[in-house]
Motif scaffolding. Structure first.
Motif, PDB file in Angstrom:
ATOM      1  N   CYS A   1       0.647  -1.156  -0.023  1.00 29.23           N
ATOM      2  CA  CYS A   1      -0.104   0.134   0.132  1.00 29.23           C
ATOM      3  C   CYS A   1       0.880   1.169   0.020  1.00 29.23           C
ATOM      4  O   CYS A   1       1.932   1.064   0.433  1.00 29.23           O
ATOM      5  CB  CYS A   1      -0.865  -0.018   1.140  1.00 29.23           C
ATOM      6  N   VAL A   2       0.353   2.458  -0.390  1.00 25.50           N
ATOM      7  CA  VAL A   2       1.123   3.526  -0.324  1.00 25.50           C
ATOM      8  C   VAL A   2      -0.101   4.598   0.201  1.00 25.50           C
ATOM      9  O   VAL A   2      -1.285   4.794  -0.165  1.00 25.50           O
ATOM     10  CB  VAL A   2       1.363   4.196  -2.133  1.00 25.50           C
ATOM     11  N   ALA A   3       0.560   5.705   0.987  1.00 22.87           N
ATOM     12  CA  ALA A   3      -0.261   6.608   1.484  1.00 22.87           C
ATOM     13  C   ALA A   3       0.795   7.968   1.498  1.00 22.87           C
ATOM     14  O   ALA A   3       1.971   7.769   2.503  1.00 22.87           O
ATOM     15  CB  ALA A   3      -0.736   6.383   2.889  1.00 22.87           C
ATOM     16  N   ARG A   4       0.932   8.833   0.703  1.00 24.69           N
ATOM     17  CA  ARG A   4       1.821   9.975   0.618  1.00 24.69           C
ATOM     18  C   ARG A   4       1.209  11.057  -0.110  1.00 24.69           C
ATOM     19  O   ARG A   4       0.409  11.124  -0.740  1.00 24.69           O
ATOM     20  CB  ARG A   4       2.998   9.356  -0.110  1.00 24.69           C
ATOM     21  N   LYS A   5       2.103  12.266   0.243  1.00 22.67           N
ATOM     22  CA  LYS A   5       1.682  13.499  -0.505  1.00 22.67           C
ATOM     23  C   LYS A   5       2.212  13.554  -1.687  1.00 22.67           C
ATOM     24  O   LYS A   5       3.324  12.775  -2.071  1.00 22.67           O
ATOM     25  CB  LYS A   5       2.255  14.640   0.034  1.00 22.67           C
ATOM     26  N   VAL A   6       1.924  14.162  -2.958  1.00 17.65           N
ATOM     27  CA  VAL A   6       2.313  14.304  -4.075  1.00 17.65           C
ATOM     28  C   VAL A   6       2.260  15.606  -4.540  1.00 17.65           C
ATOM     29  O   VAL A   6       1.090  16.388  -4.256  1.00 17.65           O
ATOM     30  CB  VAL A   6       1.402  13.576  -5.123  1.00 17.65           C
ATOM     31  N   ARG A   7       3.126  16.220  -5.346  1.00 14.35           N
ATOM     32  CA  ARG A   7       3.103  17.408  -5.830  1.00 14.35           C
ATOM     33  C   ARG A   7       2.191  17.616  -7.019  1.00 14.35           C
ATOM     34  O   ARG A   7       2.142  16.647  -7.809  1.00 14.35           O
ATOM     35  CB  ARG A   7       4.468  17.843  -6.227  1.00 14.35           C
ATOM     36  N   ALA A   8       1.676  19.039  -7.251  1.00 13.42           N
ATOM     37  CA  ALA A   8       0.755  18.960  -8.306  1.00 13.42           C
ATOM     38  C   ALA A   8       1.048  20.280  -9.009  1.00 13.42           C
ATOM     39  O   ALA A   8       2.161  21.122  -8.734  1.00 13.42           O
ATOM     40  CB  ALA A   8      -0.834  19.041  -7.926  1.00 13.42           C
ATOM     41  N   ALA A   9       0.477  20.656 -10.236  1.00 13.84           N
ATOM     42  CA  ALA A   9       0.665  21.849 -10.920  1.00 13.84           C
ATOM     43  C   ALA A   9       0.652  23.181 -10.048  1.00 13.84           C
ATOM     44  O   ALA A   9      -0.241  23.368  -8.993  1.00 13.84           O
ATOM     45  CB  ALA A   9      -0.215  22.000 -11.973  1.00 13.84           C
ATOM     46  N   GLY A  10       1.308  24.199 -10.249  1.00 17.53           N
ATOM     47  CA  GLY A  10       1.234  25.362  -9.445  1.00 17.53           C
ATOM     48  C   GLY A  10       1.924  25.577  -7.979  1.00 17.53           C
ATOM     49  O   GLY A  10       1.356  26.388  -7.315  1.00 17.53           O
ATOM     50  N   GLY A  11       2.507  24.667  -7.875  1.00 18.50           N
ATOM     51  CA  GLY A  11       2.979  24.277  -6.254  1.00 18.50           C
ATOM     52  C   GLY A  11       2.102  23.705  -5.278  1.00 18.50           C
ATOM     53  O   GLY A  11       2.333  23.772  -3.935  1.00 18.50           O
ATOM     54  N   ALA A  12       0.907  23.321  -5.642  1.00 21.11           N
ATOM     55  CA  ALA A  12      -0.196  22.588  -4.866  1.00 21.11           C
ATOM     56  C   ALA A  12       0.454  21.209  -4.647  1.00 21.11           C
ATOM     57  O   ALA A  12       1.183  20.526  -5.193  1.00 21.11           O
ATOM     58  CB  ALA A  12      -1.442  22.702  -5.595  1.00 21.11           C
ATOM     59  N   TRP A  13      -0.223  20.637  -3.525  1.00 18.81           N
ATOM     60  CA  TRP A  13       0.004  19.383  -3.178  1.00 18.81           C
ATOM     61  C   TRP A  13      -1.429  18.676  -3.085  1.00 18.81           C
ATOM     62  O   TRP A  13      -2.399  19.213  -2.804  1.00 18.81           O
ATOM     63  CB  TRP A  13       0.643  19.335  -1.699  1.00 18.81           C
ATOM     64  N   GLY A  14      -1.208  17.266  -3.408  1.00 16.91           N
ATOM     65  CA  GLY A  14      -2.501  16.550  -3.237  1.00 16.91           C
ATOM     66  C   GLY A  14      -1.827  15.162  -2.406  1.00 16.91           C
ATOM     67  O   GLY A  14      -0.846  15.113  -2.095  1.00 16.91           O
ATOM     68  N   HIS A  15      -2.875  14.351  -2.295  1.00 16.99           N
ATOM     69  CA  HIS A  15      -2.737  13.026  -1.538  1.00 16.99           C
ATOM     70  C   HIS A  15      -2.868  11.816  -2.114  1.00 16.99           C
ATOM     71  O   HIS A  15      -4.062  11.935  -2.805  1.00 16.99           O
ATOM     72  CB  HIS A  15      -3.604  13.203   0.032  1.00 16.99           C
ATOM     73  N   LEU A  16      -2.045  11.031  -1.965  1.00 12.48           N
ATOM     74  CA  LEU A  16      -2.273   9.708  -2.991  1.00 12.48           C
ATOM     75  C   LEU A  16      -2.419   8.420  -2.148  1.00 12.48           C
ATOM     76  O   LEU A  16      -1.499   8.225  -1.080  1.00 12.48           O
ATOM     77  CB  LEU A  16      -1.323   9.447  -3.869  1.00 12.48           C
ATOM     78  N   PHE A  17      -3.324   7.503  -2.282  1.00 12.65           N
ATOM     79  CA  PHE A  17      -3.535   6.384  -1.521  1.00 12.65           C
ATOM     80  C   PHE A  17      -3.885   5.036  -2.464  1.00 12.65           C
ATOM     81  O   PHE A  17      -4.616   5.353  -3.366  1.00 12.65           O
ATOM     82  CB  PHE A  17      -4.749   6.527  -0.493  1.00 12.65           C
ATOM     83  N   CYS A  18      -3.067   4.172  -2.254  1.00 12.74           N
ATOM     84  CA  CYS A  18      -3.021   3.021  -3.205  1.00 12.74           C
ATOM     85  C   CYS A  18      -3.017   1.622  -2.560  1.00 12.74           C
ATOM     86  O   CYS A  18      -2.298   1.593  -1.516  1.00 12.74           O
ATOM     87  CB  CYS A  18      -1.612   3.019  -4.177  1.00 12.74           C
ATOM     88  N   ILE A  19      -3.755   0.812  -3.012  1.00 12.63           N
ATOM     89  CA  ILE A  19      -3.765  -0.595  -2.563  1.00 12.63           C
ATOM     90  C   ILE A  19      -3.297  -1.520  -3.622  1.00 12.63           C
ATOM     91  O   ILE A  19      -3.945  -1.693  -4.797  1.00 12.63           O
ATOM     92  CB  ILE A  19      -5.010  -0.968  -2.060  1.00 12.63           C
ATOM     93  N   PHE A  20      -2.139  -2.235  -3.775  1.00 10.61           N
ATOM     94  CA  PHE A  20      -1.949  -3.393  -4.469  1.00 10.61           C
ATOM     95  C   PHE A  20      -2.150  -4.765  -4.080  1.00 10.61           C
ATOM     96  O   PHE A  20      -1.239  -4.953  -3.411  1.00 10.61           O
ATOM     97  CB  PHE A  20      -0.524  -2.978  -5.129  1.00 10.61           C
ATOM     98  N   ASP A  21      -3.036  -5.447  -4.670  1.00 10.28           N
ATOM     99  CA  ASP A  21      -3.000  -6.689  -4.374  1.00 10.28           C
ATOM    100  C   ASP A  21      -2.345  -7.765  -5.315  1.00 10.28           C
ATOM    101  O   ASP A  21      -2.855  -8.233  -6.218  1.00 10.28           O
ATOM    102  CB  ASP A  21      -4.674  -7.091  -4.310  1.00 10.28           C
ATOM    103  N   GLY A  22      -1.332  -8.230  -4.916  1.00 11.53           N
ATOM    104  CA  GLY A  22      -0.343  -9.118  -5.861  1.00 11.53           C
ATOM    105  C   GLY A  22      -0.847 -10.454  -5.828  1.00 11.53           C
ATOM    106  O   GLY A  22      -1.557 -10.702  -4.917  1.00 11.53           O
ATOM    107  N   HIS A  23      -0.420 -11.064  -6.975  1.00 13.29           N
ATOM    108  CA  HIS A  23      -0.735 -12.394  -7.012  1.00 13.29           C
ATOM    109  C   HIS A  23       0.218 -13.027  -7.920  1.00 13.29           C
ATOM    110  O   HIS A  23       0.845 -12.476  -8.674  1.00 13.29           O
ATOM    111  CB  HIS A  23      -1.790 -12.776  -7.614  1.00 13.29           C
ATOM    112  N   GLY A  24       0.726 -14.380  -7.700  1.00 15.31           N
ATOM    113  CA  GLY A  24       1.706 -15.026  -8.589  1.00 15.31           C
ATOM    114  C   GLY A  24       3.073 -14.427  -8.002  1.00 15.31           C
ATOM    115  O   GLY A  24       4.054 -14.866  -8.585  1.00 15.31           O
ATOM    116  N   GLY A  25       3.177 -13.805  -6.676  1.00 20.03           N
ATOM    117  CA  GLY A  25       4.482 -13.124  -6.338  1.00 20.03           C
ATOM    118  C   GLY A  25       4.374 -11.843  -5.959  1.00 20.03           C
ATOM    119  O   GLY A  25       3.299 -11.121  -6.201  1.00 20.03           O
ATOM    120  N   VAL A  26       5.325 -11.102  -5.604  1.00 24.04           N
ATOM    121  CA  VAL A  26       5.315  -9.829  -4.952  1.00 24.04           C
ATOM    122  C   VAL A  26       5.928  -8.785  -6.009  1.00 24.04           C
ATOM    123  O   VAL A  26       5.649  -7.499  -5.739  1.00 24.04           O
ATOM    124  CB  VAL A  26       6.154  -9.877  -3.517  1.00 24.04           C
TER     125      VAL A  26
END
Length: 358
Positions: A259-284
């Protein structure tokens, strides 16, 4: 809760004789299962009732790594409770807090004899005693089954035989009003215990390890069986985004999800927040690749001024093609991963998925 009335006894009008799956899956009556609370602790003559409180170890008090719970000779009886399978001093997360609190109450009570009863072999007595004592559980007795080679039957038969014998001895000392309660996650063990007169059975969910990996920015965030989120005061400069996550390994020998939980930069010096879940299979491999690359690719696109939807789409495509090329160069690694992504920009949230992540 269930209280057995003993074999051959007829159930009262207040009890319900119910057909439920037995130890081997067949449907048959399991004795009297009485609704309501256990008998009162105070007897008619004013004396306190004596209780035998029995707690199972694996899956009841201790979150045994589930891959070591498989039956068969490939799983040695000491697996899962000694290094490297388990740290020498495991954290409290390896134990069921709810059951431990009950056990501590029973241990502290003068009216209860608290016993840890496990199907583990006697050679592990020192290690099991040490594990529970590290958590402040000092049982009156720790009972393990005889060593391999001695006839003791199935786990349920072993526990049933011991319970009958100890309860008989206890009633001879403290009177026939003595009762027993059993805390166990094993259905067949509970079934056998319920057939003994005066035994109250507590069904435990059955929790296995390793414990969840947890994180987030919510103060005191500790997920149990479900996730609950608190609130964080908004900062003067940017809106607050609160989050929490939990990862549980399950039955595999290794963790395939990321999983990922982090800030990300955007246009014009703005900031966003990104959240990801990666459900692996057949290996990592694929989940690791996505965890490492998708956010950086997305951030680069957002900084360049790409709209959120276009940036997410392109980030997915580039991450996928990059992994495919990497897999070909590394002996055709065929691992894959689903993806569930949430991007927070200002007061808008964008979701993107690949596979059955939804």
């Amino acid at each position: 809760r269930a209280q057995g009335a003993g074999e051959g006894q007829k159930g009262s009008a207040e009890s319900k004789a119910m057909a439920r799956p037995g130890p081997k899956g067949g449907g048959h009556p399991i004795g009297r299962w009485v609704e309501g609370e256990p008998p009162e602790d105070l007897l008619p003559n004013g004396k306190r009732r004596k209780w035998l409180s029995v707690f199972d170890f694996d899956g009841t008090i201790f979150r045994t790594p589930i891959r070591f719970m498989k039956r068969g000779t490939v799983d040695p009886p000491n697996a899962g409770i000694r290094p490297p399978g388990l740290p020498k001093e495991p954290s409290a997360a390896w134990f069921d807090n709810e059951v431990m609190e009950v056990a501590k109450q029973r241990i502290a009570s003068e009216d209860h004899t608290a016993v840890l009863l496990s199907e583990r072999p006697g050679s592990l007595r020192a290690r099991i005693s040490d594990l529970v004592e590290q958590q402040g559980l000092h049982f009156d007795e720790v009972v393990l089954r005889p060593e391999v080679g001695k006839k003791s039957g199935t786990s349920a038969q072993f526990k049933n035989k011991w319970l009958r014998s100890f309860l008989k001895t206890m009633r001879g000392t403290h009177g026939k009003e003595s009762q027993a309660e059993v805390w166990d996650d094993c259905p067949s063990c509970r079934y056998e215990a319920s057939r003994i007169e005066g035994v109250v059975v507590h069904a435990v969910l059955g929790r296995f390890g390793p414990p969840m990996e947890v994180g987030g920015n919510v103060p005191g965030f500790v997920p149990q069986d479900s996730l609950t989120f608190g609130s964080v005061a908004a900062d003067d400069e940017e809106p607050a985004v609160t989050y929490g996550y939990a990862l549980a390994q399950g039955r595999r020998d290794y963790m395939e999800d990321r999983c990922v939980a982090r800030k990300v930069r955007a246009a014009g010096g703005a900031w966003g927040h990104l959240f990801c879940i990666f459900d692996g299979h057949g290996g990592v491999g694929a989940a690791d690749w996505a965890c490492e690359h998708l956010s950086s690719i997305l951030e680069e696109l957002l900084v360049r001024g790409e709209p959120a939807v276009a940036a997410l789409t392109e980030a997915f495509l580039q991450t996928d093609s990059g992994w495919c090329e990497n897999a070909r160069q590394n002996f055709d690694d065929d691992a894959g991963s689903t993806a569930l992504v949430a991007l927070v920009l200002g007061n808008e949230i964008y979701f993107a998925t690949a596979g059955d992540g939804t």
